[in-house]
Design an enzyme around this catalytic site. Structure first.
Site, PDB file in Angstrom:
ATOM      1  N   CYS A 116       0.919  -1.130  -0.195  1.00 39.73           N
ATOM      2  CA  CYS A 116       0.003   0.110   0.014  1.00 39.73           C
ATOM      3  C   CYS A 116       0.924   1.302  -0.018  1.00 39.73           C
ATOM      4  O   CYS A 116       1.890   1.003   0.198  1.00 39.73           O
ATOM      5  CB  CYS A 116      -0.970  -0.048   1.057  1.00 39.73           C
ATOM      6  SG  CYS A 116       0.183   0.190   2.766  1.00 39.73           S
ATOM      7  N   HIS A 133       4.585  -5.460   9.091  1.00 38.03           N
ATOM      8  CA  HIS A 133       4.635  -6.786   9.415  1.00 38.03           C
ATOM      9  C   HIS A 133       4.877  -7.648   8.325  1.00 38.03           C
ATOM     10  O   HIS A 133       3.980  -8.265   7.821  1.00 38.03           O
ATOM     11  CB  HIS A 133       3.272  -6.840  10.117  1.00 38.03           C
ATOM     12  CG  HIS A 133       3.037  -6.153  11.313  1.00 38.03           C
ATOM     13  ND1 HIS A 133       1.926  -5.828  11.947  1.00 38.03           N
ATOM     14  CD2 HIS A 133       4.177  -5.977  12.441  1.00 38.03           C
ATOM     15  CE1 HIS A 133       1.990  -5.296  13.058  1.00 38.03           C
ATOM     16  NE2 HIS A 133       3.491  -5.450  13.433  1.00 38.03           N
ATOM     17  N   CYS A 184       2.638   6.223   8.498  1.00 39.72           N
ATOM     18  CA  CYS A 184       1.854   6.397   7.225  1.00 39.72           C
ATOM     19  C   CYS A 184       0.847   7.685   7.418  1.00 39.72           C
ATOM     20  O   CYS A 184       0.071   8.069   8.523  1.00 39.72           O
ATOM     21  CB  CYS A 184       1.067   5.063   7.312  1.00 39.72           C
ATOM     22  SG  CYS A 184      -0.144   5.216   5.902  1.00 39.72           S
ATOM     23  N   HIS A 233      -1.260  -3.973  19.514  1.00 42.45           N
ATOM     24  CA  HIS A 233      -0.613  -3.562  18.248  1.00 42.45           C
ATOM     25  C   HIS A 233      -0.155  -2.210  18.212  1.00 42.45           C
ATOM     26  O   HIS A 233      -0.372  -1.135  18.902  1.00 42.45           O
ATOM     27  CB  HIS A 233      -1.841  -3.571  16.939  1.00 42.45           C
ATOM     28  CG  HIS A 233      -1.369  -3.331  15.766  1.00 42.45           C
ATOM     29  ND1 HIS A 233      -0.800  -2.437  15.012  1.00 42.45           N
ATOM     30  CD2 HIS A 233      -1.307  -4.490  14.858  1.00 42.45           C
ATOM     31  CE1 HIS A 233      -0.583  -2.509  13.776  1.00 42.45           C
ATOM     32  NE2 HIS A 233      -0.704  -4.050  13.649  1.00 42.45           N
ATOM     33  N   GLU A 260       0.222   0.221  16.117  1.00 42.13           N
ATOM     34  CA  GLU A 260      -0.602   1.212  15.445  1.00 42.13           C
ATOM     35  C   GLU A 260      -1.608   1.657  16.700  1.00 42.13           C
ATOM     36  O   GLU A 260      -1.767   2.799  17.020  1.00 42.13           O
ATOM     37  CB  GLU A 260      -1.210   1.012  14.067  1.00 42.13           C
ATOM     38  CG  GLU A 260      -1.945   2.184  13.784  1.00 42.13           C
ATOM     39  CD  GLU A 260      -2.673   1.862  12.736  1.00 42.13           C
ATOM     40  OE1 GLU A 260      -2.408   1.051  11.642  1.00 42.13           O
ATOM     41  OE2 GLU A 260      -3.904   2.204  12.626  1.00 42.13           O
ATOM     42  N   THR A 269      -6.257   1.535  11.440  1.00 41.06           N
ATOM     43  CA  THR A 269      -6.774   1.489  10.127  1.00 41.06           C
ATOM     44  C   THR A 269      -6.630   0.193   9.361  1.00 41.06           C
ATOM     45  O   THR A 269      -7.293  -0.023   8.204  1.00 41.06           O
ATOM     46  CB  THR A 269      -5.419   2.053   9.440  1.00 41.06           C
ATOM     47  OG1 THR A 269      -4.324   1.310   9.708  1.00 41.06           O
ATOM     48  CG2 THR A 269      -5.476   3.499   9.905  1.00 41.06           C
ATOM     49  N   CYS A 296      -8.021   2.836   6.342  1.00 42.26           N
ATOM     50  CA  CYS A 296      -7.314   3.409   5.375  1.00 42.26           C
ATOM     51  C   CYS A 296      -8.061   2.591   4.060  1.00 42.26           C
ATOM     52  O   CYS A 296      -8.454   1.953   3.594  1.00 42.26           O
ATOM     53  CB  CYS A 296      -5.811   3.078   5.432  1.00 42.26           C
ATOM     54  SG  CYS A 296      -5.389   1.668   4.870  1.00 42.26           S
ATOM     55  N   SER A 303      -2.081  -7.568  10.832  1.00 45.41           N
ATOM     56  CA  SER A 303      -3.280  -7.385  11.035  1.00 45.41           C
ATOM     57  C   SER A 303      -4.150  -7.566   9.641  1.00 45.41           C
ATOM     58  O   SER A 303      -5.217  -8.081   9.850  1.00 45.41           O
ATOM     59  CB  SER A 303      -3.531  -6.157  11.925  1.00 45.41           C
ATOM     60  OG  SER A 303      -5.207  -6.009  12.037  1.00 45.41           O
ATOM     61  N   SER A 319       1.403  -5.351   3.408  1.00 42.34           N
ATOM     62  CA  SER A 319       2.831  -5.410   3.610  1.00 42.34           C
ATOM     63  C   SER A 319       3.652  -6.495   2.748  1.00 42.34           C
ATOM     64  O   SER A 319       4.686  -6.758   3.226  1.00 42.34           O
ATOM     65  CB  SER A 319       3.268  -5.564   5.214  1.00 42.34           C
ATOM     66  OG  SER A 319       2.444  -6.491   5.710  1.00 42.34           O
TER      67      SER A 319
HETATM   68  S1  SF4 Z   1      -2.703   2.714   7.220  1.00 41.48           S
HETATM   69 FE1  SF4 Z   1      -1.387   0.756   7.103  1.00 41.48          FE
HETATM   70  S2  SF4 Z   1      -2.349  -0.334   5.624  1.00 41.48           S
HETATM   71 FE2  SF4 Z   1      -3.181   1.596   5.363  1.00 41.48          FE
HETATM   72  S3  SF4 Z   1      -1.963   2.639   3.740  1.00 41.48           S
HETATM   73 FE3  SF4 Z   1      -1.060   3.262   5.790  1.00 41.48          FE
HETATM   74  S4  SF4 Z   1       0.431   1.477   6.185  1.00 41.48           S
HETATM   75 FE4  SF4 Z   1      -0.658   0.835   4.466  1.00 41.48          FE
END
Ligand code: SF4
Length: 408
Positions: free
Chosen positions: A53, A83, A148, A176, A178, A244, A285, A315, A377
């Protein structure tokens, strides 16, 4: 969308060509049907969206640039960049050291760091506390921050609803990276609590209604609420944001459920509900949404089995597995190495966190029809490796050009 300078060995000529073609044929991204690769005895259907992504490509580009720009310096990553085991191994092979594991366990003490070191923040972001501590040592975190932008968007959304004095409910996995980062940012501006799933949302609703003893909340949600969280008043106005990469349908269900609970508790109408429940919409996202929608589209096609490729601790990948499992036998693998032979595959059961060898995963009659997708990922090169390995069991050899002829 911006394109990134990602090492070519992560790319797959075949998959890049397929993705490019599908994009040209469907500029508005309306067609979520899979791409059929018809090898005769083997039919593979690739999801319309899968693989790296925006946030992952951005992080990888920054990581390799950091190495190039800092010869002779010690370079650290706070934890896994993303990951995916292959990407993390590649970064290690370039001398990058990891300070923590995925769950926040310290691998190298922060006390060993000096102002001369380079520390990268991974795509998931980090907590305000860690950022402050690094800045205190004299390490500039902004320069090599790979957080991100879609994660930052969630933090901004939390901040916006916090300013309007709503407490923040985060739908995410409490451990996690994030979610820990989002929790820290949210808790910096408002009372915050993490709910992992509908079971926990239902439990939280018991405190909203006031029919569970307040003291139980602190036990039940230990480690998941912000300092000073006051159950007697901090659930009177809430907004829901999410990690996300959660399952879109789960987040929607949790958000709808809590909204309904607020309506019942406070006797709200459609006109007054916004005063108690912030309309955050979901904060998934685009990649999570596209990949999950593409899996739904892929599952409409007939198939014998599905293969989902990604890191076991990813995830977003585990949610793709969950969706496929509802419909047909599904194998969660991290690379072609998991495919031992025509008869045996190593499948990761993420529900029980264990690998097991599954026999006779391919049906005995042809044509065999397989659905394939991968997490955000996962390098496309790994998916091509899997396609080639499977094709080999059916004595099929092909070039990217052969396959592309099917689309012209
Ligand atoms: S939030 Fe996570 S899955 Fe979504 S674009 Fe960003 S890195 Fe990629």
């Amino acid at each position: 969308m911006k394109s990134f300078d990602v090492p070519v060995f992560y790319r797959s000529p075949l998959i890049s060509a397929i993705k490019k073609k599908r994009k040209e044929m469907d500029k508005m991204k309306k067609d979520f049907s899979p791409t059929l690769l018809d090898f005769g005895p083997l039919r593979i259907r690739l999801a319309r969206h899968f693989g790296f992504c925006y946030g992952v490509e951005n992080a990888i580009e920054i990581a390799f640039r950091t190495v190039a720009e800092n010869p002779g310096k010690r370079i650290f990553l706070l934890s896994e960049m993303i990951h995916n085991p292959q990407v993390n191994a590649d970064l290690r092979s370039h001398g990058i050291q990891f300070l923590q594991d995925t769950y926040g366990k310290q691998l190298i003490p922060f006390a060993d760091l000096t102002a001369e070191d380079v520390v990268m923040i991974p795509a998931f972001g980090t907590t305000l506390e860690i950022e402050k501590m690094l800045n205190g040592i004299g390490i500039q975190t902004e320069k090599y921050n790979t957080t991100c932008p879609f994660v930052e968007k969630v933090w901004n959304r939390s901040e916006a609803i916090a300013k309007k004095e709503y407490s923040i409910v985060i739908h995410g996995k409490p451990k996690h990276e994030e979610t820990r980062a989002t929790f820290s940012h949210a808790a910096g501006s408002a009372p915050a609590v993490v709910v992992e799933d509908m079971r926990q949302a239902e439990s939280l609703a018991g405190y909203i209604r006031g029919d569970k003893p307040a003291s139980l909340f602190y036990e039940e949600f230990a480690g998941q609420y912000s300092n000073g969280f006051d159950i007697s008043k901090d659930l009177e106005r809430i907004g829901v944001v999410n990690q996300t990469t959660m399952l879109a349908s789960d987040t929607q269900a949790i958000s709808d459920f809590l909204r309904q609970e607020m309506v019942k508790k406070f006797g709200l109408t459609e006109a007054s509900v916004a005063g108690r429940f912030a309309d955050t919409r979901d904060t998934l996202c685009y990649a999570t949404l596209d990949n999950q929608t593409a899996v739904s589209g892929m599952l409409d096609a007939p198939a014998d089995l599905a293969i989902v490729v990604g890191g076991y601790n990813s995830s977003n990948t585990s949610h793709l597995v969950e969706l496929c499992e509802e419909k047909l036998p599904t194998y969660f693998i991290s690379s072609a190495d998991n495919i031992l032979s025509r008869d045996e595959i190593i499948h990761y059961d993420f529900h029980h966190k264990m690998e097991s060898v599954i026999r006779n995963y391919l049906p005995g009659t042809t044509p065999v029809s397989i659905l394939i997708t991968s997490g955000a990922s996962c390098p496309d090169a790994l998916v091509e490796g899997i396609i080639r390995k499977l094709a080999g069991y059916f004595d099929v050899e092909f070039t990217a050009d052969d396959m592309m002829e099917q689309f012209t």
